[in-house]
Design an enzyme around this catalytic site. Structure first.
Site, PDB file in Angstrom:
ATOM      1  N   TYR A   1      60.996  63.631  41.609  1.00  0.00           N
ATOM      2  CA  TYR A   1      60.181  62.608  42.286  1.00  0.00           C
ATOM      3  C   TYR A   1      59.335  63.273  43.354  1.00  0.00           C
ATOM      4  O   TYR A   1      59.803  64.119  44.113  1.00  0.00           O
ATOM      5  CB  TYR A   1      61.079  61.551  42.938  1.00  0.00           C
ATOM      6  CG  TYR A   1      60.330  60.571  43.806  1.00  0.00           C
ATOM      7  CD1 TYR A   1      59.831  59.387  43.288  1.00  0.00           C
ATOM      8  CD2 TYR A   1      60.107  60.836  45.162  1.00  0.00           C
ATOM      9  CE1 TYR A   1      59.133  58.484  44.084  1.00  0.00           C
ATOM     10  CE2 TYR A   1      59.404  59.950  45.964  1.00  0.00           C
ATOM     11  CZ  TYR A   1      58.922  58.769  45.415  1.00  0.00           C
ATOM     12  OH  TYR A   1      58.225  57.895  46.201  1.00  0.00           O
TER      13      TYR A   1
ATOM     14  N   GLU B   1      52.766  58.011  44.569  1.00  0.00           N
ATOM     15  CA  GLU B   1      53.964  58.674  44.063  1.00  0.00           C
ATOM     16  C   GLU B   1      53.818  59.073  42.602  1.00  0.00           C
ATOM     17  O   GLU B   1      53.079  58.445  41.842  1.00  0.00           O
ATOM     18  CB  GLU B   1      55.199  57.791  44.236  1.00  0.00           C
ATOM     19  CG  GLU B   1      55.200  56.520  43.416  1.00  0.00           C
ATOM     20  CD  GLU B   1      56.475  55.701  43.612  1.00  0.00           C
ATOM     21  OE1 GLU B   1      57.228  55.959  44.566  1.00  0.00           O
ATOM     22  OE2 GLU B   1      56.719  54.804  42.776  1.00  0.00           O
TER      23      GLU B   1
END
Length: 283
Positions: free
Chosen positions: A6, A94
């Site tokens: 991530y 993100e």
């Protein structure tokens, strides 16, 4: 796919800086990782004067990959993500997941960017991309009317001038045992039509059992708000109780207008909130 990581950037209001977060536990909600295994998330507050520097990005990338080639590729992706984040005035950007393939390549499989609404006035090109069908109809109507509106789950509909007063009003509603049905700020404009639009939005919510107007007149004139309430209630006959607190600029004239129309207005904020909560519970 050999691994999933991530990479994300948010605006941290505490440090007043963008914060880059990375985790080797990708592919799932980062909130879940933060709650269960916060030690797996690595963070870096970025100085907006200089942006994300190469050595900073590489340092975080090495938290994800031991292979230097993969780390350099990931660092480059992080810098590109920060550039995009800053360029569009995002509140979130993100990549989840950032993957490595079995042959060692690093690739972004999915990404999301959230644009701060305050940025849209400066970026009409981005504002034009907005899909209003994805928003709640009441929020679309409020935005078109120049109102700040957020739907909540309570039964006391609130119409207030000024964000600070609106927050204080919602706090008092909860303090006296009620639940606010919305955040609605009509702003500092002396425009009766805004009041009409606000009441139309509130009355369209079936969960509202009482409506509270809390107006402190500064730039906003009490007589304009009063005229807006009278106009709105003529066009939209109320099916729930209405409590009005009105004080400040042109207060006496505003109260006179409301009295002639059959309404009463309080000047004490606590008393107005108490009445609105009691009427919502009794409805």
């Amino acid at each position: 796919i050999a691994s999933e990581s991530y990479v994300g950037i948010i605006v941290d209001r505490t440090s007043q800086r963008p914060v880059l977060m990375v985790s080797a536990a990708g592919g799932i909600d980062i909130e879940e990782v933060a709650a269960r295994t916060p030690e797996k998330i690595h963070r870096l507050a970025v100085d907006p004067r200089y942006g994300l520097l190469a050595h900073q990005a590489l340092g975080l990338a090495l938290k994800l990959y031991h292979d230097i080639a993969q780390a350099r590729t990931a660092a480059d992706i992080m810098q590109r993500l920060y550039t995009a984040f800053y360029a569009v005035g995002a509140s979130l950007a993100e990549i989840n997941p950032l993957v490595t393939t079995r042959d060692g390549a690093v690739a972004a499989l999915d990404a999301k960017i959230v644009i701060d609404d305050n940025e849209l006035d400066r970026r009409p090109d981005i504002a034009a991309l907005r899909d209003s069908s994805a928003d709640a109809p009441s929020e679309v109507t409020a935005r078109e009317a120049g109102l700040t509106f957020i739907k909540l789950e309570g039964s006391v509909g609130c119409c207030v001038n000024g964000a600070g007063l609106a927050m204080a009003t919602m706090d008092l509603v909860k303090y006296y045992g009620g639940e606010p049905a919305n955040f609605l700020d009509i702003g500092g404009s002396s425009n009766p039509q805004k009041v009409v639009s606000a009441l139309r939005i509130i009355t369209a919510d079936p969960s509202v059992r009482a409506i509270l107007f809390n107006i402190f007149g500064g730039i906003t004139r009490g007589d304009d708000v009063a005229n807006g309430i009278v106009q709105a209630t003529k066009a939209l006959p109320l099916k729930v109780p209405l409590v009005i607190r009105l004080t400040g600029t042109n207060e006496e004239l505003g109260v006179q207008i409301l009295t002639q129309a059959g309404f009463s207005a309080l000047t004490d904020m606590d008393e107005a909130v108490k009445q609105a909560v009691a009427r919502a519970k009794a409805a």
